[in-house]
Design an enzyme around this catalytic site. Structure first.
Site, mmCIF file in Angstrom:
data_model
loop_
_atom_site.group_PDB
_atom_site.id
_atom_site.type_symbol
_atom_site.label_atom_id
_atom_site.label_comp_id
_atom_site.label_asym_id
_atom_site.label_seq_id
_atom_site.Cartn_x
_atom_site.Cartn_y
_atom_site.Cartn_z
ATOM 1 N N GLY A 1 0.530 -1.407 0.019
ATOM 2 C CA GLY A 1 -0.166 -0.314 0.031
ATOM 3 C C GLY A 1 1.063 1.278 0.088
ATOM 4 O O GLY A 1 1.655 1.852 0.983
ATOM 5 N N LEU A 2 1.452 1.377 -0.746
ATOM 6 C CA LEU A 2 2.067 2.773 -1.253
ATOM 7 C C LEU A 2 1.345 4.379 -1.154
ATOM 8 O O LEU A 2 1.512 4.665 -2.561
ATOM 9 C CB LEU A 2 3.466 2.834 -2.550
ATOM 10 N N ARG B 1 -0.903 -1.884 -5.838
ATOM 11 C CA ARG B 1 -1.730 -2.296 -6.857
ATOM 12 C C ARG B 1 -1.282 -1.696 -8.012
ATOM 13 O O ARG B 1 -1.525 -0.809 -8.279
ATOM 14 C CB ARG B 1 -3.022 -2.661 -6.879
ATOM 15 N N SER C 1 0.889 7.046 13.929
ATOM 16 C CA SER C 1 -0.057 8.849 14.129
ATOM 17 C C SER C 1 1.658 9.382 13.584
ATOM 18 O O SER C 1 2.576 8.962 14.384
ATOM 19 C CB SER C 1 0.004 9.046 15.543
ATOM 20 N N LYS D 1 -4.524 3.942 19.309
ATOM 21 C CA LYS D 1 -4.848 4.747 18.711
ATOM 22 C C LYS D 1 -6.165 6.048 18.133
ATOM 23 O O LYS D 1 -6.156 7.212 18.139
ATOM 24 C CB LYS D 1 -4.321 4.616 17.466
ATOM 25 N N HIS E 1 -6.299 8.175 20.977
ATOM 26 C CA HIS E 1 -5.500 9.184 20.801
ATOM 27 C C HIS E 1 -5.901 10.145 19.837
ATOM 28 O O HIS E 1 -5.701 11.627 19.830
ATOM 29 C CB HIS E 1 -4.382 8.751 19.993
ATOM 30 N N ASN E 2 -6.448 10.299 18.915
ATOM 31 C CA ASN E 2 -7.613 10.707 17.421
ATOM 32 C C ASN E 2 -8.572 11.667 18.147
ATOM 33 O O ASN E 2 -8.374 12.711 17.826
ATOM 34 C CB ASN E 2 -7.619 9.567 16.133
ATOM 35 N N GLU F 1 -6.703 14.693 19.929
ATOM 36 C CA GLU F 1 -6.271 14.952 19.243
ATOM 37 C C GLU F 1 -7.328 16.308 18.499
ATOM 38 O O GLU F 1 -7.691 17.206 18.587
ATOM 39 C CB GLU F 1 -5.947 13.883 17.285
ATOM 40 N N ARG G 1 -37.778 9.544 36.242
ATOM 41 C CA ARG G 1 -37.513 7.857 35.640
ATOM 42 C C ARG G 1 -38.834 6.487 36.540
ATOM 43 O O ARG G 1 -39.259 5.497 35.232
ATOM 44 C CB ARG G 1 -36.199 7.552 35.154
ATOM 45 N N HIS H 1 -38.813 2.536 36.919
ATOM 46 C CA HIS H 1 -37.625 2.072 36.941
ATOM 47 C C HIS H 1 -37.063 2.059 38.151
ATOM 48 O O HIS H 1 -35.052 1.559 38.031
ATOM 49 C CB HIS H 1 -37.088 2.814 35.680
#
Ligand code: 6PG
Length: 637
Positions: free
Chosen positions: A182-183, A206, A306, A361, A364-365, A368, A614, A620
Site C-alpha cells: 500500500g504505497l 496494486r 501516528s 490510536k 489518540h485521535n 487530537e 425515570r 425504573h
C-alpha cells in the site's frame, strides 16, 4: 528443493587465510541484508587443535567440515540467499560445497600475493592459524575459473562495492526482511524510513490500468535509499520475495479494503506469517481479523501509526497490539523506525492483546480532535478581540513556553501562511471534515460509559461546522447585528487553554483505563503517554509530564501538582467562558471543560431528579441516600 528456493543463491567468499574473507563477508552481508556464516566456525575441535599446533589439515580432516558447510548452504537456500566464507582452496573442496546446489552458487575469490597476505596475517591477533602455515595454503590453492576475483589491494569498501556491482547482473534472489503493502502517502514514507534504517524491504502497490501503474517501481527509482528494495505489483511475487516468517505491513484504507487485501494475501502466506495493519482500523474489526487469521495460523497485529506523512518518514509513534510473540518478531522493525523519546527510547511499545493498539490510536485521535478544537476556539476568541492571524500567531508564540505542542506549532505556522496579500486561513471554508476516528471514539466512550465529553464536544463541533448553510441563515435570524468585541486578556485565555487541555487528557486517559478494565487488556497508561511524547500528532510538553503522573494513578486529577494547577487556572477559565457565553462566542470544548469539572467535582448532583422521573414514568426504581444496602425502591407517584 522447491521452485522458489532455486532462485536463491549462496555466495561463497573464498581465499587463503588472511585474505580478509570474514571482514568482506560481514560487510557484504550487511550491504545485501543477507545471513552470514563463517566456515571456520564449523571446524571440528580436532581441526582447530591441529591448525593451532601448526599441523596442516589433510583432505580427510577437511571432508566432514566441507560436508557440514554444504548442508548449511542447502538449508539456508530453502529460505533465502546467504553468504558463507570458506577457504575452499581446491576444486575438490568446492565440488563438495556445491553438491546438490549447482546453479545456486556464486564464488568470490579474494586474491593477493604471498607477501601481501603474509604481511596482513602477521599483524592479525587471536587468529588460530600461525602465518607459517600460509605457504601450505598457497601450495594447494587451485584457482577457480568461475570465481569473481577481487584483489585484496583494494580497500574493503571498494571490494564490497565491486562484488555487489558484478553480482547485480546475476539476478541473485535476495529475500526481503519486511514487506509493505500500500504505497499511499504513509506507506511510502514508512518504506523510506525502513530503508533508511538499513532494512531490505519488498514494496507492493496494486496495478490499476491507467490509474495506478508501476507505482512501486517508479517509487523505488525515485529514492536512492530504496536501491536494494524490491518493487512489486503482483501479489504472489511480493509475498514470495519475503523471508519467512513473513512480516507484511498493510497501509491501506481502513474498512473493507483491509479484508479484501487479507483474503488476497492468504493463499500465498505460510503458517506463522505476520500481517500488520497500520491503518486507522476500528479496534473491533481488528479483534475480528485477529481471530479470523488465528484460525488460519497467521498472526495479526493491529497497530496505530501516528505522525502523518512527515512522522512516518522521520519517526512515527507506533501502537501495536496482538500476540506478544508475534510482536517480538516485528519489534526490531517497528522500534527501529519509530520516533525516539527524550531518553532515546522508541515511541513504539507493545500495547496489549487483540485490537487494543487500534483502540489506543482511536483515543489518540479523539484527544487530537479536542486539542484541535481548543486551538480553533482560541483562534475564534482572539479574532473576536479584533486581532489578525499574525497578531494571534505572535500571542501563541508566547504560549510555547508553557503549553508547547505539535498542534500549537503547526497552528502558528498556519496563521503565518499568506496567499497574496491575505492570510490563507481566512480563505479556507469553515466546514471541518473527518475520517471517522473521532466518531468511533465517541461511540466507544458511550459504549464504555466513560464521560469523555471533550472528544464528543469536538466531534459535534465538527458536525455543527458542516451545517454551513444553516449557520449562515440562522445567523441572519438570531444574531444581533453588532459584532461585540470580547474583553479577554491573553493570559486568562492561556490559563483557560491549559485548563481545558488537562481535562481533555484526563478524560482520554481515563477512557483508556476504563477500556483496559472492561476488556481485560491490562494497558500501561504511562507507557502509552511515553510513546505519545514524540512522533505523534498530540505530542506535547504536557504529555511528557503525564508519563510520570500516570505511573501512580490512572486519574491525573489525583495528582497533587495537577490539582493545585487546575485550582489556580479555574478562575480564569470561569471568566473567559462566561465572557464568551455573554458575547455569544461558540466555545463547545472550552466550556465543556468547565462544565465537566463542575459536574465531576459536585458531591451532590441533581441526578436524583433523573431517577425520580425515570421511576415516575417507567417504574425504573431508585436507590435511597438513607439506605446503603443497595436496595432499589419504587414509588407510586
Ligand atoms: C495521526 C492522525 C491521522 C488521522 C488524521 C485525519 O495520528 O497521524 O490522527 O491518523 O488520519 O488526523 O483524521 P481526521 O480526518 O479524522 O481528522
Amino acid at each position: 528443493m522447491n521452485e522458489e528456493a532455486s532462485k536463491t543463491k549462496v555466495i561463497y567468499v573464498m581465499g587463503v587465510s588472511g585474505c580478509g574473507k570474514s571482514t568482506i563477508g560481514h560487510m557484504l552481508s550487511k550491504a545485501l541484508k543477507l545471513p552470514f556464516f563463517d566456515g571456520d566456525d564449523f571446524h571440528p575441535k580436532k581441526n582447530i587443535r591441529k591448525l593451532s599446533n601448526g599441523i596442516p589439515l589433510t583432505d580427510e580432516d577437511r571432508y566432514n567440515w566441507l560436508v557440514k558447510i554444504n548442508k548449511l548452504a542447502k538449508d539456508q537456500l530453502e529460505e533465502n540467499s546467504c553468504i558463507i566464507v570458506c577457504s575452499a582452496l581446491k576444486k575438490s573442496y568446492r565440488d563438495i560445497l556445491e553438491k546438490e546446489i549447482q546453479g545456486q552458487v556464486e564464488w568470490v575469490h579474494l586474491v593477493g600475493s604471498f607477501d601481501q597476505i603474509f604481511e596482513r596475517l602477521d599483524k592479525r591477533e587471536n587468529h588460530f592459524m600461525p602465518p607459517e602455515l600460509l605457504k601450505s595454503q598457497f601450495d594447494i590453492l587451485e584457482y577457480s575459473k568461475e570465481a569473481l576475483e577481487v584483489n585484496v589491494s583494494l580497500s574493503p569498501e571498494e571490494i564490497v562495492q565491486y562484488i555487489i556491482k558484478e553480482l547485480k547482473d546475476k539476478e541473485i534472489n535476495i529475500k526481503s526482511e519486511f514487506g509493505l503493502l500500500g504505497l499511499g502517502v504513509m506507506g511510502k514514507s514508512l518504506c523510506r524510513n525502513l530503508a533508511n534504517k538499513g532494512f531490505r524491504i519488498s514494496m507492493f502497490n496494486r496495478h490499476v490500468e491507467g490509474i495506478e501503474e508501476n507505482v512501486a517501481l517508479d517509487f523505488k527509482n525515485k529514492h536512492e535509499e530504496l536501491s536494494i528494495s524490491q518493487p512489486f505489483d503482483d501479489l504472489k511475487g511480493f509475498v514470495e520475495s519475503i523471508q519467512e516468517p513473513r512480516k507484511i505491513m498493510l497501509m491501506v484504507n481502513a474498512g473493507k479494503t483491509v479484508d479484501i487485501v487479507i483474503n488476497d494475501l492468504l493463499p500465498h502466506l505460510s503458517t506463522g506469517d505476520i500481517i500488520i495493519d497500520g491503518g486507522n482500523s476500528n479496534y473491533n474489526k481488528t479483534k475480528e481479523r485477529f481471530e479470523y487469521l488465528k484460525s488460519k495460523n497467521i498472526h495479526f497485529i493491529g497497530t496505530g501509526v501516528s505522525g502523518g506523512e512527515e512522522g512516518a518518514l522521520k519517526g512515527p509513534s507506533i501502537m501495536p497490539s496482538g500476540d506478544l510473540s508475534a510482536y517480538n518478531e516485528v519489534r526490531p522493525f517497528l522500534e527501529s523506525i519509530a520516533a525516539k523519546d527524550d531518553n532515546n527510547l522508541p515511541c513504539c511499545t507493545y500495547i496489549g492483546p487483540e485490537g487494543s493498539g487500534h483502540f489506543v490510536k482511536m483515543v489518540h485521535n479523539g484527544i487530537e480532535y479536542a486539542e484541535m478544537q481548543l486551538l480553533a476556539e482560541v483562534f475564534g476568541i482572539l479574532t473576536a478581540t479584533g486581532k489578525d492571524p499574525d497578531e494571534i500567531a505572535d500571542i501563541l508564540e508566547g504560549w510555547k513556553e508553557t503549553a508547547n505542542s505539535y498542534l500549537l506549532e503547526i497552528t502558528i505556522s498556519i496563521l503565518r501562511k499568506k496567499e497574496g496579500g491575505d492570510w490563507l486561513v481566512n480563505k479556507i471554508l469553515d466546514k471541518a471534515g473527518n475520517k471517522g476516528t473521532g466518531n468511533w471514539a465517541t461511540i466507544a466512550t458511550a459504549e464504555l460509559g466513560a464521560p469523555t465529553t471533550m472528544i464528543a464536544s469536538a466531534l459535534f463541533a465538527r458536525y455543527v461546522s458542516f451545517y454551513k448553510e444553516d449557520r449562515v441563515e440562522a445567523n441572519e435570524v438570531f444574531r444581533k447585528n453588532s459584532s461585540s468585541i470580547i474583553d479577554i486578556s491573553s493570559n486568562d485565555l492561556l490559563n483557560t487553554y491549559h485548563f481545558a487541555r488537562i481535562i481533555n487528557h484526563f478524560q482520554g486517559m481515563k477512557m483508556i483505563h476504563q477500556a483496559s478494565e472492561t476488556y481485560g487488556w491490562n494497558l500501561n497508561l504511562s507507557e502509552i503517554a511515553r510513546i505519545w511524547t514524540a512522533g505523534c500528532i498530540i505530542k506535547s510538553d504536557l504529555m511528557v509530564e503525564l508519563v510520570e503522573v500516570l505511573k501512580s494513578s490512572a486519574s491525573i486529577l489525583k495528582n497533587d501538582k495537577i490539582i493545585q494547577y487546575i485550582k489556580s487556572l479555574k478562575p480564569s477559565a470561569n471568566k473567559v467562558v462566561a465572557e464568551c457565553i455573554l458575547n455569544e462566542r461558540p466555545i463547545p470544548c472550552l466550556s465543556e471543560a468547565i462544565n465537566f469539572l463542575n459536574s465531576y467535582t459536585t458531591a451532590k448532583s441533581s441526578a436524583n431528579i433523573i431517577q425520580a422521573q425515570r421511576d415516575y414514568f417507567g417504574a425504573h426504581t431508585y436507590q435511597r441516600i438513607d439506605d446503603d444496602s443497595g436496595k432499589y425502591y419504587h414509588t407510586n407517584w
